[in-house]
Design an enzyme around this catalytic site. Structure first.
Site, PDB file in Angstrom:
ATOM      1  N   GLN A 117      20.443  45.538  63.903  1.00  0.00           N
ATOM      2  CA  GLN A 117      19.917  44.569  64.716  1.00  0.00           C
ATOM      3  C   GLN A 117      19.564  44.725  66.277  1.00  0.00           C
ATOM      4  OE1 GLN A 117      21.735  40.600  65.609  1.00  0.00           O
ATOM      5  NE2 GLN A 117      19.944  39.572  64.600  1.00  0.00           N
TER       6      GLN A 117
ATOM      7  N   TYR B  32      18.683  34.623  72.980  1.00  0.00           N
ATOM      8  CA  TYR B  32      18.350  35.615  73.078  1.00  0.00           C
ATOM      9  C   TYR B  32      16.984  35.899  74.160  1.00  0.00           C
ATOM     10  CZ  TYR B  32      23.358  36.006  71.858  1.00  0.00           C
ATOM     11  OH  TYR B  32      24.352  35.350  71.519  1.00  0.00           O
TER      12      TYR B  32
ATOM     13  N   ARG C 294      14.026  38.580  63.012  1.00  0.00           N
ATOM     14  CA  ARG C 294      15.176  37.528  62.640  1.00  0.00           C
ATOM     15  C   ARG C 294      14.885  36.526  64.169  1.00  0.00           C
ATOM     16  NH1 ARG C 294      21.725  35.902  62.501  1.00  0.00           N
ATOM     17  NH2 ARG C 294      21.588  35.003  60.293  1.00  0.00           N
TER      18      ARG C 294
ATOM     19  N   GLY D  29      26.644  35.326  56.355  1.00  0.00           N
ATOM     20  CA  GLY D  29      27.592  35.861  57.021  1.00  0.00           C
ATOM     21  C   GLY D  29      29.203  35.785  57.177  1.00  0.00           C
TER      22      GLY D  29
HETATM   23  C1  LIG Z   1      31.400  35.811  64.069  1.00  0.00           C
HETATM   24  C2  LIG Z   1      29.912  35.634  64.264  1.00  0.00           C
HETATM   25  C3  LIG Z   1      29.255  36.684  64.575  1.00  0.00           C
HETATM   26  C4  LIG Z   1      27.425  35.961  64.941  1.00  0.00           C
HETATM   27  N1  LIG Z   1      26.803  37.590  65.468  1.00  0.00           N
HETATM   28  C5  LIG Z   1      24.731  37.782  64.783  1.00  0.00           C
HETATM   29  C6  LIG Z   1      24.958  38.378  65.803  1.00  0.00           C
HETATM   30  O1  LIG Z   1      24.838  39.272  66.572  1.00  0.00           O
HETATM   31  N2  LIG Z   1      23.452  38.521  65.574  1.00  0.00           N
HETATM   32  C7  LIG Z   1      22.745  37.258  64.350  1.00  0.00           C
HETATM   33  O2  LIG Z   1      21.498  36.837  64.498  1.00  0.00           O
HETATM   34  N3  LIG Z   1      23.542  36.737  64.492  1.00  0.00           N
HETATM   35  C8  LIG Z   1      24.732  36.311  63.814  1.00  0.00           C
HETATM   36  N4  LIG Z   1      25.478  35.497  63.458  1.00  0.00           N
HETATM   37  C9  LIG Z   1      25.171  34.051  63.112  1.00  0.00           C
HETATM   38  C10 LIG Z   1      25.391  35.750  61.610  1.00  0.00           C
HETATM   39  O3  LIG Z   1      24.130  35.916  61.488  1.00  0.00           O
HETATM   40  C11 LIG Z   1      25.198  33.770  60.482  1.00  0.00           C
HETATM   41  O4  LIG Z   1      23.485  33.019  61.167  1.00  0.00           O
HETATM   42  C12 LIG Z   1      25.658  32.715  60.697  1.00  0.00           C
HETATM   43  O5  LIG Z   1      27.418  32.465  60.349  1.00  0.00           O
HETATM   44  C13 LIG Z   1      25.537  31.796  59.983  1.00  0.00           C
HETATM   45  O6  LIG Z   1      25.269  31.982  58.445  1.00  0.00           O
HETATM   46  P1  LIG Z   1      26.487  31.800  57.366  1.00  0.00           P
HETATM   47  O7  LIG Z   1      26.353  30.688  57.545  1.00  0.00           O
HETATM   48  O8  LIG Z   1      26.169  32.538  55.570  1.00  0.00           O
HETATM   49  O9  LIG Z   1      27.687  31.868  57.721  1.00  0.00           O
HETATM   50  C14 LIG Z   1      27.581  35.426  63.804  1.00  0.00           C
HETATM   51  C15 LIG Z   1      27.816  34.439  63.294  1.00  0.00           C
HETATM   52  C16 LIG Z   1      29.513  34.816  63.653  1.00  0.00           C
HETATM   53  C17 LIG Z   1      30.125  33.962  62.286  1.00  0.00           C
END
Ligand SMILES: Cc1cc2nc3c(=O)[nH]c(=O)nc-3n(C[C@H](O)[C@H](O)[C@H](O)COP(=O)(O)O)c2cc1C
Length: 350
Positions: free
Chosen positions: A97, A177, A224, A307
């Site tokens: 990404q 961002y 995204r 995630g």
């Molecule tokens: C530790 C952590 C770091 C994340 N870093 C990013 C990131 O670098 N880029 C991004 O688009 N989303 C990031 N997210 C969001 C996740 O990609 C995802 O959208 C979010 O966790 C919801 O999905 P889930 O319910 O399956 O966890 C992050 C989430 C977590 C928990």
């Protein structure tokens, strides 16, 4: 019946299942360079149909969290080469990404320079730096002639990614961002060709996407978006219209997938994306197996990304398939630490 475990052709790739690992910042690449530990972490998760590696900076002006990776020179590219090699050795597929943080930064990450943004508007809140928590820096507005070259860095990073052996890139247009700062009316107060109308606010997203497509082909480029999200102080005057325009424009391009983070109660973000986007649609946000299978079976999406479940369950596809219980992740080690809370979560016992 098509479900999470059905293979799919997505852009230039043939994937064994429809489970993606969502991009997650883990702050374990000191100096912006991915390490052998990062390579091990992604290789452990290579049974995902697609890994989307964490937010990675396409230009040094885009850093803003501690120890996040970059992809903008020979050193950072070499780090990614090691990640790609380890994932390929396990038969996996991996995109990275591309994230420029814009105003969600601090001069500490930029050699003392001011963060750059569409407009000189400081974000409320604080960021962790190596010297503790500090207020976000006050950004300076990018000069008109700086914007197109900054969008072009997404193309340069895409070329570096594919040369390093990665399968492609995801353009990070979500979560407040830089690209999302251009998209939203509260963070983009420009009056030149990069701001004002929603068409002009979407120009940076489309320029970055087009730069990546030109560099590596649309079949290796995903995008995204997080329609309606207010994360990082995004308050668009009409997020539904802004995203309808952006998605309709992306639908004209030969991209590999559109990745929608659906976190907006009261507006069916996923249905809007489905209506406007006929390509591979990937949904994210709080999915479990039942919801994911239902989304795929109904045609609401072609892929689902997970995630947090991937943090503590390196073999998540096998666990979902077996309906095995999922291990809980330790939130204390999400954004710091070495192997602890990172590569030490075991797979299910054989
Ligand atoms: C530790 C952590 C770091 C994340 N870093 C990013 C990131 O670098 N880029 C991004 O688009 N989303 C990031 N997210 C969001 C996740 O990609 C995802 O959208 C979010 O966790 C919801 O999905 P889930 O319910 O399956 O966890 C992050 C989430 C977590 C928990």
């Amino acid at each position: 019946m098509t479900d999470l475990f059905s293979p799919i052709t997505m852009g230039a790739l043939s994937l064994p299942n429809r489970i993606a690992m969502a991009p997650m910042t883990r702050n374990r690449s000191p100096g912006g360079v991915p390490t052998a530990l990062n390579a091990e972490y992604y290789a452990q998760r290579a049974s995902a149909g697609l890994l989307i590696a964490e937010g990675t900076v396409p230009d040094p002006s885009g850093y803003g969290y501690m120890d996040i990776p970059g992809l903008h020179d020979a050193r950072t590219q070499e780090g990614w080469r090691g990640v790609a090699r380890a994932v390929k050795a396990r038969g996996g597929h991996i995109f990275v990404q591309l994230m420029h943080m814009g105003r969600i930064s601090h001069p500490d990450f930029l050699g003392g320079a001011q963060p750059v943004a569409p407009s000189a508007l400081q974000a409320p809140g604080q960021v962790w730096t190596h010297a503790g928590q500090k207020d976000h820096g006050t950004p300076r507005a990018l000069a008109a002639e700086e914007v197109a070259p900054l969008a072009a860095t997404y193309g340069r990073a895409a070329a570096l990614a594919v040369e390093a052996g990665l399968d492609g890139v995801e353009i990070h247009g979500a979560n407040g961002y830089l690209i999302s700062q251009f998209l939203a009316s509260n963070t983009n107060r420009r009056t030149d060709e990069w701001g004002g109308s929603l068409e002009k606010r979407a120009r940076f997203l489309l320029a970055a996407t087009d730069a990546a497509i030109a560099a590596i082909g649309g079949g290796r480029v995903g995008v995204r978006l997080s329609p309606g999200s207010t994360f990082n102080d995004i308050h668009d005057e009409d997020p539904e219209a802004t995203h309808a325009f952006a998605i309709a424009e992306l639908a004209k391009r030969p991209i590999a997938y559109l990745h929608i983070l659906d976190s907006r109660p009261g507006w069916d973000v996923a249905a809007q994306a489905r209506r406007l986007f006929g390509g591979t649609l990937m949904l994210n946000g709080g999915f479990d197996r039942a919801r994911a299978d239902a989304a795929i079976a109904s045609g609401a999406a072609e892929m689902v990304s997970f995630g947090t479940p991937f943090i503590a369950n390196p073999d998540l596809p096998a666990r979902l398939r077996a309906d095995a219980p999922l291990a809980p992740a330790d939130t204390a080690t999400f954004y710091r630490g070495g192997a602890e809370g990172y590569t030490d979560y075991p797979p299910l016992a054989a």
